[in-house]
Write a protein that holds these residues in place. Structure first.
Motif, PDB file in Angstrom:
ATOM      1  N   SER A 170      -4.705  -1.106  -5.102  1.00 55.96           N
ATOM      2  CA  SER A 170      -5.107   0.200  -4.602  1.00 55.96           C
ATOM      3  C   SER A 170      -6.547   0.120  -4.141  1.00 55.96           C
ATOM      4  O   SER A 170      -7.314  -0.723  -4.630  1.00 55.96           O
ATOM      5  CB  SER A 170      -4.971   1.235  -5.711  1.00 55.96           C
ATOM      6  N   ASN A 226       2.395  -4.207 -12.904  1.00 58.83           N
ATOM      7  CA  ASN A 226       3.499  -3.392 -13.402  1.00 58.83           C
ATOM      8  C   ASN A 226       4.282  -4.260 -14.380  1.00 58.83           C
ATOM      9  O   ASN A 226       5.120  -5.065 -13.981  1.00 58.83           O
ATOM     10  CB  ASN A 226       4.380  -2.926 -12.243  1.00 58.83           C
ATOM     11  N   GLN A 240       0.181  -4.584  -8.427  1.00 55.78           N
ATOM     12  CA  GLN A 240      -0.073  -3.397  -7.616  1.00 55.78           C
ATOM     13  C   GLN A 240      -1.532  -3.360  -7.210  1.00 55.78           C
ATOM     14  O   GLN A 240      -2.415  -3.630  -8.027  1.00 55.78           O
ATOM     15  CB  GLN A 240       0.233  -2.139  -8.430  1.00 55.78           C
TER      16      GLN A 240
END
Ligand code: F3S
Length: 76
Positions: free
Chosen positions: A71, A7, A69
């Motif tokens: 995921s 980010n 981040q």
């Protein structure tokens, strides 16, 4: 699989991720980090290799703003 993306709004250009995991993160001219693994270009669509998971975790642990981040599915 693990997908990662920085980010960049939150990145303070500290460079710790690049030191911990140079195969995953690179810094631009301003020191802002991107995921560069396998040409990902910070899109978060390239699964990070199994053998780099430890480096990836080290980078996440060392980032002062927690702006890396993760995921288990590709970022859109
Ligand atoms: Fe930025 Fe965190 Fe890396 S602040 S340079 S993403 S360690």
């Amino acid at each position: 699989f693990t997908f990662a993306s920085v980010n960049q709004e939150e990145c303070i250009a500290c460079g710790a991720c690049n030191s911990a995991a140079p195969d995953i993160f690179d810094l631009d001219d301003s020191g802002i980090a991107s995921v560069i693994f396998a040409g990902d270009n910070n899109r978060g669509v390239t699964a990070i290799a199994e053998e780099l998971q430890e480096e990836l975790q080290d980078a996440i642990d060392s980032c002062p703003t927690q702006c890396i981040q993760l995921s288990d599915a590709p970022f859109a």
